[in-house]
Motif scaffolding. Structure first.
Motif, PDB file in Angstrom:
ATOM      1  N   ILE A 122       0.848  -1.199   0.000  1.00 39.07           N
ATOM      2  CA  ILE A 122       0.000   0.000   0.000  1.00 39.07           C
ATOM      3  C   ILE A 122       0.885   1.250   0.000  1.00 39.07           C
ATOM      4  O   ILE A 122       1.903   1.315   0.695  1.00 39.07           O
ATOM      5  N   CYS A 123       0.487   2.235  -0.803  1.00 36.70           N
ATOM      6  CA  CYS A 123       1.272   3.466  -0.901  1.00 36.70           C
ATOM      7  C   CYS A 123       0.842   4.433   0.200  1.00 36.70           C
ATOM      8  O   CYS A 123      -0.219   4.277   0.800  1.00 36.70           O
ATOM      9  N   PRO A 124       1.681   5.437   0.501  1.00 38.45           N
ATOM     10  CA  PRO A 124       1.350   6.336   1.616  1.00 38.45           C
ATOM     11  C   PRO A 124       0.026   7.086   1.438  1.00 38.45           C
ATOM     12  O   PRO A 124      -0.681   7.323   2.422  1.00 38.45           O
ATOM     13  N   GLN A 125      -0.330   7.413   0.205  1.00 40.61           N
ATOM     14  CA  GLN A 125      -1.574   8.149  -0.017  1.00 40.61           C
ATOM     15  C   GLN A 125      -2.798   7.327   0.387  1.00 40.61           C
ATOM     16  O   GLN A 125      -3.862   7.880   0.664  1.00 40.61           O
ATOM     17  N   HIS A 126      -2.644   6.026   0.406  1.00 40.03           N
ATOM     18  CA  HIS A 126      -3.756   5.160   0.790  1.00 40.03           C
ATOM     19  C   HIS A 126      -3.551   4.517   2.147  1.00 40.03           C
ATOM     20  O   HIS A 126      -4.232   3.564   2.497  1.00 40.03           O
ATOM     21  N   TYR A 127      -2.584   5.029   2.889  1.00 37.14           N
ATOM     22  CA  TYR A 127      -2.309   4.432   4.193  1.00 37.14           C
ATOM     23  C   TYR A 127      -2.261   5.518   5.253  1.00 37.14           C
ATOM     24  O   TYR A 127      -1.192   5.948   5.704  1.00 37.14           O
ATOM     25  N   ARG A 178       3.682  -0.942  -7.644  1.00 36.29           N
ATOM     26  CA  ARG A 178       2.229  -1.040  -7.591  1.00 36.29           C
ATOM     27  C   ARG A 178       1.682  -0.920  -6.167  1.00 36.29           C
ATOM     28  O   ARG A 178       2.207  -1.507  -5.241  1.00 36.29           O
ATOM     29  N   CYS A 179       0.593  -0.158  -6.064  1.00 39.74           N
ATOM     30  CA  CYS A 179      -0.111   0.004  -4.791  1.00 39.74           C
ATOM     31  C   CYS A 179      -1.244  -1.021  -4.749  1.00 39.74           C
ATOM     32  O   CYS A 179      -2.056  -1.096  -5.675  1.00 39.74           O
ATOM     33  N   THR A 180      -1.299  -1.798  -3.664  1.00 35.65           N
ATOM     34  CA  THR A 180      -2.336  -2.835  -3.570  1.00 35.65           C
ATOM     35  C   THR A 180      -3.739  -2.222  -3.548  1.00 35.65           C
ATOM     36  O   THR A 180      -4.692  -2.831  -4.026  1.00 35.65           O
ATOM     37  N   PHE A 181      -3.863  -1.021  -3.007  1.00 28.89           N
ATOM     38  CA  PHE A 181      -5.173  -0.360  -2.945  1.00 28.89           C
ATOM     39  C   PHE A 181      -5.639   0.046  -4.348  1.00 28.89           C
ATOM     40  O   PHE A 181      -6.816   0.002  -4.659  1.00 28.89           O
ATOM     41  N   GLU A 182      -4.698   0.431  -5.195  1.00 26.50           N
ATOM     42  CA  GLU A 182      -5.053   0.987  -6.506  1.00 26.50           C
ATOM     43  C   GLU A 182      -5.211  -0.067  -7.593  1.00 26.50           C
ATOM     44  O   GLU A 182      -5.926   0.166  -8.579  1.00 26.50           O
ATOM     45  N   GLU A 183      -4.496  -1.180  -7.454  1.00 29.19           N
ATOM     46  CA  GLU A 183      -4.494  -2.174  -8.524  1.00 29.19           C
ATOM     47  C   GLU A 183      -5.618  -3.181  -8.313  1.00 29.19           C
ATOM     48  O   GLU A 183      -5.628  -3.915  -7.324  1.00 29.19           O
TER      49      GLU A 183
HETATM   50 ZN   LIG Z   1      -2.103   3.882  -3.390  1.00 34.30          ZN
END
Ligand SMILES: [Zn+2]
Length: 208
Positions: A122-127, A178-183
């Motif tokens: 997960i990327c920081p924008q989604h965490y 890849r961000c798990t939230f986005e993919e």
């Molecule tokens: Zn993300």
């Protein structure tokens, strides 16, 4: 891919990817920092309460799941040792990447020769986490960004810093962007809020 009722499914999946059930060792995760050494005799077993597996054995696959957490795939080409570790917020707060390098050093690994690749996470924008949950990461101020009442936490940056501080070369650390939230094809606990356990599995094996 979960161990809870989906073990046969996981074994079937891994077998199609060259990891036979009797030569695959699984980690029963508990968000700690324990890294267990395994050998060929552990094939088919689940090592409970461990978030890391390390082996000098060839043709032994290491397997563990993640949702939004990091899976670090590590290889020492000098000593032919591999490890797979799972680290999320709690594991990184306990310095799991430091523990990873230390586990290799018991095999004689020189940290500057260690190769580490970290899978989708997960990327920081989604965490976004509560400020209290970001406190253990105060040593790396760039990893936390205050947004309203939350802190966006960059677990990837924390992992990188811990590896670098343990002597791993900057050029030897790679990240799947890849961000798990986005993919859509990746599972994200934060996105999907599943009522049943849904996970993706990672695996690593050194072939002889
Ligand atoms: Zn993300």
């Amino acid at each position: 891919m979960s161990l809870n009722g989906g073990f046969a499914n996981r074994q079937a999946y891994l077998a199609t990817h060259g990891c036979p059930p009797n030569r695959t060792v699984h980690a029963g995760l508990n968000h700690g920092t324990r890294i267990s050494e395994v050998t060929a005799t552990d094939g088919g077993r689940v090592i409970e309460a461990t978030d890391g597996l390390i082996t000098a054995a060839a043709n032994v696959a290491l397997a563990m799941t993640s949702a939004d957490c990091l899976l670090a795939y590590a290889y020492d080409p000098d000593h032919q040792v591999i490890a797979l570790v799972h680290a999320g917020r709690r594991g990184l707060a306990g310095r799991m990447m430091t523990a990873l390098v230390e586990a290799f050093q018991r095999f004689g690994t020189r940290p500057e020769h260690l190769l580490v690749t970290i899978g989708p996470s997960i990327c920081p924008q989604h965490y976004a986490v509560q400020p209290a949950d970001a406190v253990p990461f105060a040593a790396w101020p760039a990893a936390g960004r205050r947004v309203g009442e939350y802190v966006q936490l960059d677990l990837r940056l924390v992992a990188r810093r811990q590896l670098e501080e343990a002597g791993v070369g900057q050029a030897n650390i790679a990240f799947d962007p890849r961000c798990t939230f986005e993919e859509a094809e990746l599972f994200s606990y934060r996105r999907d809020h599943p009522t049943t356990s849904q996970l993706q599995v990672g695996y690593l094996m050194r072939r002889s």
